[in-house]
Design a protein around this motif. Structure first.
Motif, short mmCIF file in Angstrom:
data_model
loop_
_atom_site.label_atom_id
_atom_site.label_comp_id
_atom_site.label_asym_id
_atom_site.label_seq_id
_atom_site.Cartn_x
_atom_site.Cartn_y
_atom_site.Cartn_z
N LEU A 46 -7.72 5.38 -21.65
CA LEU A 46 -8.30 6.62 -22.69
C LEU A 46 -7.60 7.49 -22.69
O LEU A 46 -6.62 7.96 -21.85
N VAL A 47 -7.82 8.48 -23.76
CA VAL A 47 -6.87 9.75 -23.80
C VAL A 47 -7.88 10.90 -24.18
O VAL A 47 -9.07 10.49 -24.82
N ASP A 48 -7.57 11.99 -23.73
CA ASP A 48 -8.33 13.23 -23.96
C ASP A 48 -6.97 13.91 -24.79
O ASP A 48 -6.09 14.48 -24.58
N ALA A 49 -7.39 13.89 -26.21
CA ALA A 49 -6.41 14.53 -27.16
C ALA A 49 -6.44 15.76 -27.26
O ALA A 49 -5.69 16.80 -28.30
N HIS A 50 -7.24 16.61 -26.65
CA HIS A 50 -7.09 18.16 -26.61
C HIS A 50 -7.66 18.67 -25.01
O HIS A 50 -8.85 18.68 -24.87
N CYS A 51 -6.66 19.04 -24.61
CA CYS A 51 -7.22 19.56 -23.13
C CYS A 51 -6.30 20.65 -22.57
O CYS A 51 -5.12 20.74 -23.45
N HIS A 52 -6.21 21.17 -21.68
CA HIS A 52 -5.40 22.41 -21.21
C HIS A 52 -5.20 22.21 -19.63
O HIS A 52 -6.12 22.75 -18.98
N LEU A 53 -4.28 21.76 -19.25
CA LEU A 53 -4.07 21.68 -17.70
C LEU A 53 -3.36 22.78 -17.07
O LEU A 53 -3.45 23.39 -16.05
N GLY A 54 -2.96 23.83 -18.08
CA GLY A 54 -2.41 25.10 -17.77
C GLY A 54 -3.48 26.28 -17.83
O GLY A 54 -3.06 27.38 -17.54
N ILE A 55 -4.71 25.84 -18.17
CA ILE A 55 -5.75 26.82 -18.02
C ILE A 55 -6.98 26.59 -17.10
O ILE A 55 -7.51 25.47 -17.12
N ALA A 56 -7.24 27.48 -16.08
CA ALA A 56 -8.20 27.36 -15.18
C ALA A 56 -9.57 27.50 -15.80
O ALA A 56 -9.81 28.34 -16.72
N TYR A 57 -10.55 26.93 -15.22
CA TYR A 57 -12.08 27.24 -15.59
C TYR A 57 -12.43 28.82 -15.68
O TYR A 57 -11.90 29.47 -14.41
N GLY A 58 -12.76 29.26 -16.92
CA GLY A 58 -12.89 30.69 -16.76
C GLY A 58 -11.95 31.17 -17.72
O GLY A 58 -11.92 32.66 -17.62
N ALA A 59 -11.06 30.50 -18.41
CA ALA A 59 -10.19 31.02 -19.60
C ALA A 59 -9.24 31.77 -18.84
O ALA A 59 -8.60 32.95 -19.36
N LYS A 60 -8.60 31.43 -17.86
CA LYS A 60 -7.43 32.05 -16.93
C LYS A 60 -6.34 31.32 -16.74
O LYS A 60 -6.53 30.03 -16.41
N PRO A 61 -4.81 31.73 -16.67
CA PRO A 61 -3.63 30.73 -16.54
C PRO A 61 -4.15 30.28 -15.29
O PRO A 61 -4.47 31.14 -14.15
N GLU A 268 -16.77 9.04 -42.36
CA GLU A 268 -17.05 8.02 -43.46
C GLU A 268 -15.90 8.04 -44.47
O GLU A 268 -15.71 7.28 -45.38
N ALA A 269 -15.22 9.32 -44.66
CA ALA A 269 -14.03 9.59 -45.65
C ALA A 269 -12.81 9.07 -45.14
O ALA A 269 -11.90 8.91 -46.07
N GLY A 270 -12.74 8.55 -43.77
CA GLY A 270 -11.45 8.13 -43.44
C GLY A 270 -10.46 8.89 -42.56
O GLY A 270 -9.56 8.51 -42.45
N VAL A 271 -11.12 10.10 -42.59
CA VAL A 271 -10.15 10.95 -41.69
C VAL A 271 -9.78 10.39 -40.10
O VAL A 271 -10.72 10.16 -39.49
N PRO A 272 -8.63 10.25 -39.80
CA PRO A 272 -8.24 9.97 -38.35
C PRO A 272 -9.06 10.92 -37.35
O PRO A 272 -8.84 12.25 -37.39
N ILE A 273 -9.77 10.40 -36.59
CA ILE A 273 -10.61 11.23 -35.71
C ILE A 273 -10.30 10.90 -34.15
O ILE A 273 -10.40 9.56 -33.90
N TYR A 274 -9.97 11.90 -33.32
CA TYR A 274 -9.62 11.46 -31.93
C TYR A 274 -10.44 12.27 -30.86
O TYR A 274 -11.16 13.42 -31.17
N ILE A 275 -10.79 11.71 -29.77
CA ILE A 275 -11.46 12.38 -28.76
C ILE A 275 -10.93 13.36 -27.98
O ILE A 275 -9.76 13.38 -27.51
N GLY A 276 -11.40 14.53 -28.10
CA GLY A 276 -10.86 15.77 -27.26
C GLY A 276 -11.93 16.46 -26.77
O GLY A 276 -12.95 16.72 -27.31
#
Length: 358
Positions: A46-61, A268-276
């Motif tokens: 599987l793929v998570d196509a939108h994540c942030h390994l450089g940001i800790a929970y709470g929106a801090k680097p 429905e319109a055929g836009v490529p959609i990815y899981i993130g």
């Protein structure tokens, strides 16, 4: 050491044997391979196509490399074997090829407007410096640049584009000239219209999409990563802001409430959609399965969702799936996820880079 796996291999569902030799897949028998799974449904990792390994929970680097490593392992143990980091304030190129870490596609830091984004997360630049900053951040990533297309403007009291349309268009052009693809964070109607027409490669969130823009995305092949699990947090964001910015609060609630229909229309319109998931900041890691189930609630078919989370996303990011000579990343489920998507919560076998994780 070579491994042997047998089961119904998605996407076609045909029962097949495959062998894992080092980091590669082959359908040619290997006589001394150890059978590690026999039965079930085999899915490219599987793929998570939108994540942030450089940001800790709470929106801090994050503060050190081990934190990024720990977050990546949480995703890996949920069967997510490739990640696209959509912007990180902390560089971690050491993890790009580290054994035990999911495949990585990385953007550099978010390119954001001055004093209108999460503190310490992006590089905040005035309009005249945007294109040059995008060029620099293209070098900091591995093929992606993240542009903040809109955010709350306190002077306006609502969402507004980060810069003028010409500047935002030049930002996309600068990314492409540097050999990178451009991803845009956007919630608002105006911001997403500017960036889609500017030729951005992927729309992140996209709550402001209209029917006309959806058709334009389908025509251009522009991807949508809706991060629906994150959009569900808009209620909390709105209530925190309501005392000072009532119009903004109402706008965020309206965007949240219409979003399932937006995602359904895009499909429905055929836009490529990815899981993130947008993990990092306000969302925990390891929740790709929950994002998939929310997408199903929006009306997308399970078969299309598993494709968007697996082989189609891997192809989009350049990580070959379970084809001859492809990458030895796979997840095995006891039942068919196309028939019951809930099984993605419980993989029975995980193999990453040809090594058994579970």
């Amino acid at each position: 050491m070579a491994f042997h796996v047998r089961g119904a291999v998605l996407p076609d569902g045909e029962v097949r044997d495959l062998w894992l030799v080092g980091d590669r897949v082959t359908y040619e028998p290997v006589s001394d391979a150890e059978t590690i799974s026999d039965g079930g449904f085999i899915v490219p990792g599987l793929v998570d196509a939108h994540c942030h390994l450089g940001i800790a929970y709470g929106a801090k680097p994050i503060e050190h490399l081990d934190q990024a490593r720990e977050l990546a392992v949480i995703d890996r143990d949920a069967g997510v074997l490739a990640l696209r980091d959509a912007g990180s304030p902390y560089p971690y190129p050491e993890l790009d090829d580290e054994p035990g870490i999911p495949r990585l596609a990385r953007a550099g830091r978010h390119v954001a407007p001055p004093k209108r984004y999460l503190r310490d997360i992006g590089i905040e630049v005035a309009a005249e410096d945007v294109a040059a900053t995008v060029t620099a951040q293209a070098k900091a990533g591995t093929g992606w640049v993240k542009i903040v297309g809109d955010w709350i403007d306190r002077g306006v009291g609502d969402l507004a584009p980060s810069w003028d349309a010409a500047t935002m268009t030049a930002a996309v052009e600068a990314a492409h000239a540097a050999g990178a693809r451009a991803a845009v964070h956007t919630f608002s109607e105006e911001g997403v219209e500017i960036m889609v027409r500017a030729g951005v490669d992927s729309v992140e969130h996209g709550t402001g999409l209209s029917e006309d823009l959806i058709d334009e995305m389908a025509r251009r092949g522009t991807a949508l990563v809706p991060t629906m699990i994150n959009i569900r947090t808009f209620g909390n964001i709105a209530e925190q802001a309501r005392a000072k910015f009532a119009g903004y609060a109402d706008h965020m609630i309206a965007l949240r409430d219409r979003f399932p229909s937006v995602v359904r229309a895009a499909h429905e319109a055929g836009v490529p959609i990815y899981i993130g998931t947008d993990a990092g900041g306000g969302i925990r890691h390891g929740l790709a399965a929950e994002e998939m189930l929310i997408m199903q609630e929006a009306g997308l078919p399970a078969a299309d969702i598993i494709a968007s989370a697996s082989w189609k996303a891997r192809e989009w990011l350049g990580f070959p799936g379970l084809v001859e000579g492809g990458l030895a990343d796979l997840v095995v489920y006891e039942a068919d996820p196309r028939a019951d998507l809930r099984v993605v919560r419980a993989p029975s076998r995980i193999v990453l880079r040809g090594q058994i994780i579970r």
